[in-house]
Design a protein around this motif. Sequence first.
Motif, PDB file in Angstrom:
ATOM      1  N   GLY B  62       0.781  -1.279   0.129  1.00 51.24           N
ATOM      2  CA  GLY B  62      -0.082  -0.148  -0.172  1.00 51.24           C
ATOM      3  C   GLY B  62       0.831   1.151   0.198  1.00 51.24           C
ATOM      4  N   PHE B  63       1.994   1.329  -0.034  1.00 49.55           N
ATOM      5  CA  PHE B  63       2.982   2.432  -0.048  1.00 49.55           C
ATOM      6  C   PHE B  63       3.169   2.866  -1.481  1.00 49.55           C
ATOM      7  N   GLU B  64       3.258   4.121  -1.527  1.00 48.89           N
ATOM      8  CA  GLU B  64       3.565   4.657  -3.055  1.00 48.89           C
ATOM      9  C   GLU B  64       4.648   5.660  -2.974  1.00 48.89           C
ATOM     10  N   ALA B  65       5.578   5.941  -3.939  1.00 47.66           N
ATOM     11  CA  ALA B  65       6.384   7.359  -4.032  1.00 47.66           C
ATOM     12  C   ALA B  65       6.177   7.694  -5.339  1.00 47.66           C
ATOM     13  N   GLU B  66       6.367   8.995  -5.343  1.00 48.54           N
ATOM     14  CA  GLU B  66       6.408   9.753  -6.605  1.00 48.54           C
ATOM     15  C   GLU B  66       7.499  10.421  -6.818  1.00 48.54           C
TER      16      GLU B  66
END
Lengths: 112, 115
Positions: B62-66
Amino acid sequence: SQTIHQWPATLVQPVGSPLSLECTVEGTSNPNLYWYRQAAGRGLQLLFYSVGIGQISSEVPQNLSASRPQDRQFILSSKKLLLSDSGFYLCAWCGQSNTEAFFGQGTRLTVV
Amino acid sequence: AQSVTQLDSQVPVFEEAPVELRCNYSSSVSVYLFWYVQYPNQGLQLLLKYLSGSTLVESINGFEAEFNKSQTSFHLRKPSVHISDTAEYFCAAVRTLGSQGNLIFGKGTKLSVKP
Protein backbone atom coordinates in the motif's frame (compact mmCIF):
# COMPACT_ATOMS: atom_id res chain seq x y z
CA SER A 1 18.06 -17.48 -5.54
CA GLN A 2 20.54 -15.19 -3.92
CA THR A 3 21.00 -15.12 -0.17
CA ILE A 4 23.28 -13.25 2.14
CA HIS A 5 24.49 -14.54 5.49
CA GLN A 6 25.92 -12.40 8.21
CA TRP A 7 27.15 -13.52 11.62
CA PRO A 8 27.16 -13.35 14.51
CA ALA A 9 23.81 -11.70 15.16
CA THR A 10 24.95 -10.15 18.43
CA LEU A 11 28.36 -9.62 19.95
CA VAL A 12 29.62 -8.10 23.17
CA GLN A 13 33.32 -7.35 23.18
CA PRO A 14 35.60 -5.53 25.64
CA VAL A 15 37.47 -2.41 24.64
CA GLY A 16 40.79 -3.25 23.03
CA SER A 17 39.75 -6.70 21.85
CA PRO A 18 39.86 -7.74 18.19
CA LEU A 19 36.84 -8.05 15.92
CA SER A 20 35.90 -10.22 12.99
CA LEU A 21 32.48 -10.08 11.35
CA GLU A 22 31.83 -12.28 8.37
CA CYS A 23 29.44 -11.95 5.47
CA THR A 24 28.90 -14.42 2.65
CA VAL A 25 26.70 -14.30 -0.40
CA GLU A 26 25.23 -17.25 -2.25
CA GLY A 27 23.64 -17.56 -5.65
CA THR A 28 25.51 -14.82 -7.45
CA SER A 29 29.00 -14.16 -8.72
CA ASN A 30 31.18 -11.07 -8.66
CA PRO A 31 28.84 -9.04 -6.46
CA ASN A 32 29.64 -5.59 -5.15
CA LEU A 33 29.84 -5.94 -1.37
CA TYR A 34 29.32 -3.31 1.31
CA TRP A 35 29.71 -2.84 5.03
CA TYR A 36 27.50 -0.24 6.69
CA ARG A 37 27.28 0.85 10.30
CA GLN A 38 24.08 2.10 11.79
CA ALA A 39 24.43 4.11 14.98
CA ALA A 40 21.43 5.38 16.87
CA GLY A 41 20.00 8.47 15.23
CA ARG A 42 22.71 8.63 12.59
CA GLY A 43 21.33 6.53 9.79
CA LEU A 44 23.48 4.27 7.65
CA GLN A 45 27.15 5.05 7.28
CA LEU A 46 29.02 3.35 4.46
CA LEU A 47 32.28 1.95 5.84
CA PHE A 48 33.74 -0.15 3.04
CA TYR A 49 32.83 -1.43 -0.37
CA SER A 50 34.44 -3.96 -2.65
CA VAL A 51 34.03 -4.53 -6.36
CA GLY A 52 36.18 -7.66 -6.49
CA ILE A 53 38.54 -10.00 -4.65
CA GLY A 54 41.19 -8.04 -2.80
CA GLN A 55 39.69 -4.70 -3.85
CA ILE A 56 38.58 -2.64 -0.88
CA SER A 57 37.60 1.01 -0.78
CA SER A 58 37.26 2.81 2.52
CA GLU A 59 34.77 5.59 2.95
CA VAL A 60 35.56 6.65 6.49
CA PRO A 61 38.99 6.60 8.19
CA GLN A 62 38.82 4.60 11.41
CA ASN A 63 40.29 1.65 13.24
CA LEU A 64 38.28 -0.84 11.19
CA SER A 65 39.45 -2.71 8.12
CA ALA A 66 37.83 -4.97 5.57
CA SER A 67 39.01 -7.83 3.43
CA ARG A 68 37.60 -9.87 0.58
CA PRO A 69 39.52 -13.13 0.42
CA GLN A 70 36.98 -14.81 -1.85
CA ASP A 71 34.48 -13.59 -4.42
CA ARG A 72 31.50 -13.98 -2.13
CA GLN A 73 33.09 -13.36 1.26
CA PHE A 74 33.51 -10.01 2.95
CA ILE A 75 35.07 -9.61 6.39
CA LEU A 76 35.07 -6.63 8.71
CA SER A 77 37.87 -6.53 11.26
CA SER A 78 39.49 -4.52 13.95
CA LYS A 79 42.68 -5.09 15.90
CA LYS A 80 41.51 -3.08 18.92
CA LEU A 81 37.90 -2.10 19.44
CA LEU A 82 36.86 1.30 20.78
CA LEU A 83 33.68 2.15 22.66
CA SER A 84 32.64 4.23 19.66
CA ASP A 85 32.66 1.10 17.49
CA SER A 86 29.40 -0.03 19.07
CA GLY A 87 26.54 -0.15 16.62
CA PHE A 88 24.55 -2.24 14.22
CA TYR A 89 26.66 -3.49 11.32
CA LEU A 90 25.05 -4.43 8.06
CA CYS A 91 26.51 -6.26 5.12
CA ALA A 92 24.95 -5.78 1.70
CA TRP A 93 25.50 -6.78 -1.87
CA CYS A 94 24.50 -5.33 -5.22
CA GLY A 95 24.51 -6.90 -8.63
CA GLN A 96 26.67 -5.36 -11.30
CA SER A 97 23.81 -3.12 -12.39
CA ASN A 98 23.88 -1.55 -8.90
CA THR A 99 20.18 -0.87 -8.96
CA GLU A 100 19.21 -2.73 -5.81
CA ALA A 101 20.94 -3.73 -2.59
CA PHE A 102 20.24 -6.84 -0.52
CA PHE A 103 21.04 -6.76 3.16
CA GLY A 104 22.05 -9.28 5.75
CA GLN A 105 20.26 -9.45 9.08
CA GLY A 106 22.89 -7.36 10.79
CA THR A 107 25.24 -7.73 13.76
CA ARG A 108 24.57 -5.83 16.97
CA LEU A 109 28.02 -5.02 18.38
CA THR A 110 28.35 -3.68 21.89
CA VAL A 111 31.81 -2.68 23.06
CA VAL A 112 32.06 -2.56 26.83
CA ALA B 1 28.08 16.98 -2.68
CA GLN B 2 25.97 13.97 -3.51
CA SER B 3 23.38 13.37 -0.82
CA VAL B 4 19.99 12.08 0.14
CA THR B 5 18.07 14.08 2.73
CA GLN B 6 15.21 12.81 4.83
CA LEU B 7 13.64 15.83 6.39
CA ASP B 8 11.94 14.13 9.35
CA SER B 9 13.75 11.90 11.81
CA GLN B 10 10.52 10.77 13.49
CA VAL B 11 6.92 10.73 12.33
CA PRO B 12 4.21 9.72 14.82
CA VAL B 13 0.76 9.04 13.38
CA PHE B 14 -2.45 7.37 14.45
CA GLU B 15 -3.64 4.16 12.90
CA GLU B 16 -5.62 4.61 9.67
CA ALA B 17 -4.27 8.13 9.18
CA PRO B 18 -2.39 9.07 6.02
CA VAL B 19 1.37 9.55 6.16
CA GLU B 20 4.08 11.12 4.02
CA LEU B 21 7.78 10.53 4.59
CA ARG B 22 9.86 13.10 2.78
CA CYS B 23 13.02 12.52 0.79
CA ASN B 24 15.07 14.86 -1.35
CA TYR B 25 18.16 13.98 -3.33
CA SER B 26 20.98 16.03 -4.74
CA SER B 27 20.70 16.44 -8.48
CA SER B 28 24.20 15.04 -9.05
CA VAL B 29 23.23 11.49 -8.22
CA SER B 30 21.90 9.10 -10.82
CA VAL B 31 18.14 8.99 -10.84
CA TYR B 32 17.70 5.52 -9.40
CA LEU B 33 15.80 5.97 -6.15
CA PHE B 34 14.75 3.54 -3.46
CA TRP B 35 12.86 3.24 -0.23
CA TYR B 36 13.95 0.58 2.25
CA VAL B 37 12.18 -0.46 5.44
CA GLN B 38 13.88 -1.74 8.58
CA TYR B 39 12.01 -3.52 11.35
CA PRO B 40 13.68 -3.64 14.80
CA ASN B 41 16.97 -5.55 14.90
CA GLN B 42 16.72 -6.63 11.30
CA GLY B 43 18.41 -5.76 8.06
CA LEU B 44 16.88 -3.48 5.46
CA GLN B 45 14.29 -4.70 2.98
CA LEU B 46 13.51 -3.04 -0.31
CA LEU B 47 10.07 -1.43 -0.25
CA LEU B 48 9.95 0.11 -3.70
CA LYS B 49 12.19 1.64 -6.33
CA TYR B 50 12.16 4.02 -9.25
CA LEU B 51 14.44 3.14 -12.13
CA SER B 52 12.64 4.58 -15.15
CA GLY B 53 9.22 4.90 -16.70
CA SER B 54 6.19 5.87 -14.64
CA THR B 55 7.10 8.37 -11.95
CA LEU B 56 4.64 6.78 -9.51
CA VAL B 57 5.75 3.47 -8.04
CA GLU B 58 3.88 1.26 -5.62
CA SER B 59 4.70 -1.44 -3.10
CA ILE B 60 2.65 -4.54 -2.37
CA ASN B 61 1.60 -3.27 1.07
CA GLY B 62 0.00 0.00 0.00
CA PHE B 63 2.93 2.42 0.00
CA GLU B 64 3.66 4.56 -3.02
CA ALA B 65 6.32 7.07 -3.96
CA GLU B 66 6.49 9.64 -6.70
CA PHE B 67 9.64 10.71 -8.45
CA ASN B 68 9.56 14.47 -8.97
CA LYS B 69 12.52 15.58 -11.02
CA SER B 70 11.82 19.31 -10.80
CA GLN B 71 11.69 19.18 -7.01
CA THR B 72 14.35 16.45 -6.74
CA SER B 73 12.05 14.56 -4.41
CA PHE B 74 10.91 11.00 -3.88
CA HIS B 75 8.40 11.20 -1.04
CA LEU B 76 6.82 8.04 0.36
CA ARG B 77 3.10 8.00 1.07
CA LYS B 78 0.41 5.72 2.38
CA PRO B 79 -3.26 6.74 2.59
CA SER B 80 -4.01 4.65 5.68
CA VAL B 81 -1.31 3.21 7.95
CA HIS B 82 -1.43 0.14 10.17
CA ILE B 83 0.29 -0.64 13.45
CA SER B 84 2.47 -3.10 11.54
CA ASP B 85 3.92 -0.24 9.45
CA THR B 86 5.86 0.92 12.51
CA ALA B 87 9.48 0.76 11.38
CA GLU B 88 12.35 2.90 10.20
CA TYR B 89 12.31 3.94 6.56
CA PHE B 90 15.35 4.84 4.52
CA CYS B 91 15.47 6.68 1.24
CA ALA B 92 18.42 5.81 -0.99
CA ALA B 93 19.90 6.74 -4.35
CA VAL B 94 22.52 5.29 -6.61
CA ARG B 95 25.68 7.31 -6.57
CA THR B 96 28.11 7.24 -9.41
CA LEU B 97 31.64 6.70 -8.23
CA GLY B 98 34.12 6.32 -11.00
CA SER B 99 32.97 3.42 -13.09
CA GLN B 100 31.00 1.88 -10.23
CA GLY B 101 27.92 3.00 -8.46
CA ASN B 102 26.75 2.38 -4.94
CA LEU B 103 23.84 3.32 -2.80
CA ILE B 104 23.82 6.31 -0.52
CA PHE B 105 21.21 6.50 2.19
CA GLY B 106 19.37 9.19 4.02
CA LYS B 107 19.49 9.21 7.82
CA GLY B 108 16.17 7.43 8.12
CA THR B 109 12.71 8.29 9.36
CA LYS B 110 11.16 6.39 12.25
CA LEU B 111 7.47 5.90 11.66
CA SER B 112 5.47 5.20 14.82
CA VAL B 113 1.86 4.18 14.30
CA LYS B 114 -0.29 4.48 17.40
CA PRO B 115 -3.69 2.94 18.03
